[in-house]
Design a protein around this motif. Structure first.
Motif, mmCIF file in Angstrom:
data_model
loop_
_atom_site.group_PDB
_atom_site.id
_atom_site.type_symbol
_atom_site.label_atom_id
_atom_site.label_comp_id
_atom_site.label_asym_id
_atom_site.label_seq_id
_atom_site.Cartn_x
_atom_site.Cartn_y
_atom_site.Cartn_z
ATOM 1 N N LEU A 1 7.885 2.437 -11.075
ATOM 2 C CA LEU A 1 7.339 3.266 -10.013
ATOM 3 C C LEU A 1 5.814 3.433 -10.114
ATOM 4 N N ARG A 2 5.374 3.761 -11.320
ATOM 5 C CA ARG A 2 3.922 3.982 -11.498
ATOM 6 C C ARG A 2 3.167 2.673 -11.339
ATOM 7 N N ALA A 3 3.746 1.582 -11.829
ATOM 8 C CA ALA A 3 3.077 0.276 -11.682
ATOM 9 C C ALA A 3 2.989 -0.102 -10.198
ATOM 10 N N VAL A 4 4.048 0.202 -9.444
ATOM 11 C CA VAL A 4 4.077 -0.170 -8.014
ATOM 12 C C VAL A 4 3.029 0.624 -7.238
ATOM 13 N N TYR A 5 2.984 1.931 -7.454
ATOM 14 C CA TYR A 5 2.041 2.692 -6.624
ATOM 15 C C TYR A 5 0.596 2.423 -7.017
ATOM 16 N N LYS A 6 0.361 2.145 -8.319
ATOM 17 C CA LYS A 6 -1.024 1.849 -8.725
ATOM 18 C C LYS A 6 -1.531 0.577 -8.060
ATOM 19 N N ARG A 7 -0.619 -0.324 -7.770
ATOM 20 C CA ARG A 7 -0.994 -1.568 -7.086
ATOM 21 C C ARG A 7 -1.031 -1.368 -5.563
ATOM 22 N N GLU A 8 -0.021 -0.652 -5.047
ATOM 23 C CA GLU A 8 0.157 -0.602 -3.588
ATOM 24 C C GLU A 8 -0.776 0.355 -2.852
ATOM 25 N N TYR A 9 -1.106 1.506 -3.442
ATOM 26 C CA TYR A 9 -1.980 2.435 -2.700
ATOM 27 C C TYR A 9 -3.386 1.854 -2.481
ATOM 28 N N PRO A 10 -4.037 1.269 -3.526
ATOM 29 C CA PRO A 10 -5.349 0.669 -3.251
ATOM 30 C C PRO A 10 -5.257 -0.466 -2.230
ATOM 31 N N ARG A 11 -4.200 -1.272 -2.338
ATOM 32 C CA ARG A 11 -4.004 -2.359 -1.367
ATOM 33 C C ARG A 11 -3.935 -1.820 0.048
#
Ligand code: 16C
Length: 256
Positions: A226-236
């Motif tokens: 979850l944390r890995a996904v949002y750290k990638r997806e929110y900046p994108r």
């Protein structure tokens, strides 16, 4: 100065009559006002941790768990040039453009067009391996911020998204329903001001953006994923979305 005042007056909007008469209005009014205050609070040191930074964009998180599920609140600030607050929030709110910039969604349905300034959406999100696929159901409300903003700001707009329920999309066994509270606040600044007697062009526009979100995944998902996904997806998301608005607006008249 007079031209600025006139442009501001033209863009003034109050909640539409069908919205004020809708069953959701008391909640929409309360949540939107609360989200606006929360967004404008800034990012207090010791409370928020910076996790992504690129150019003017900064993203902060607060690590929080509810019943063992990661629900980290996120706050992002960004400044872009050449567009207005109304344009930013228009493209964020309007379903016609959603699938152009929203890459975490497989399917979007408008469940109810409450009014020109409020829509109820159902979305099926992309599956994140190894978790169960998620869906979301939320009202989305756009409005200009009143009273007029501080000195130095031309105008401010907000879009607020909040999970809700709707008879046409009950929770199914197929997806886990996320719970979300999201807001995007945008503020137009006229910098640099045009020379005396000249009209405002896109070269005079700067837009400050504050994006806040709290997402409860609605069921178990591995915290690390979850944390890995949002750290990638929110900046994108924020980079893609803001570039999309800049591209859409560049050859169009300015929407104040
Ligand atoms: O605010 C954004 N979009 C709006 C319009 O769509 C609206 C939607 C908010 C969605 C909130 C996140 C829902 C999570 C579903 C699963 C994520 C799939 C990621 C797929 C990656 C290929 O307000 C912009 C939203 C930008 C979302 C960034 C992704 C955040 C991930 C949150 C982690 C929850 C995952 C739970 C499943 C493991």
């Amino acid at each position: 100065k007079e031209r600025l005042m006139k442009a501001r007056q033209r863009s003034e909007s109050t909640p539409s009559t069908p919205l004020i008469q809708h069953r959701l209005w008391p909640e929409i009014k309360q949540v939107s006002e609360e989200q606006l205050r929360y967004a404008l609070l800034g990012v207090e040191e010791g409370v928020w941790t910076l996790f992504a930074q690129e150019g003017e964009m900064r993203m902060y998180k607060r690590e929080e768990e509810v019943d063992g599920m990661v629900c980290d609140p996120l706050k992002a600030v960004h400044t872009i040039r050449g567009v207005t607050a109304h344009e930013i929030t228009h493209y964020f709110f309007h379903p016609d453009y959603r699938m152009d910039w929203e890459f975490t969604v497989d399917n979007m349905t408008v469940l109810e067009r409450v009014s020109e300034d409020c829509i109820v959406f159902h979305q099926i999100h992309k599956r994140v391996w190894p978790a169960t696929q998620r869906d979301s159901l939320y009202w989305s409300h756009i409005r200009q911020v009143h009273p007029p903003p501080d000195e130095g700001l031309h105008d401010s707009w907000i879009v607020c998204n909040q999970s809700t329920e709707h008879p046409e999309a009950p929770t199914s066994g197929k997806w886990l329903r996320v719970n979300l509270t999201v807001c995007m606040v945008a503020q137009t600044q006229i910098v640099p001001p045009p020379p005396e007697g000249e009209l405002i062009t896109r070269d005079n526009l700067q837009c400050k953006i504050i994006y806040c979100s709290v997402v409860n995944p609605g069921g178990w998902a591995p915290a690390s994923v979850l944390r890995a996904v949002y750290k990638r997806e929110y900046p994108r998301f924020l980079k893609r979305f803001t570039q999309y608005v800049i591209d859409q607006c560049q050859d169009k008249p300015i929407l104040f």
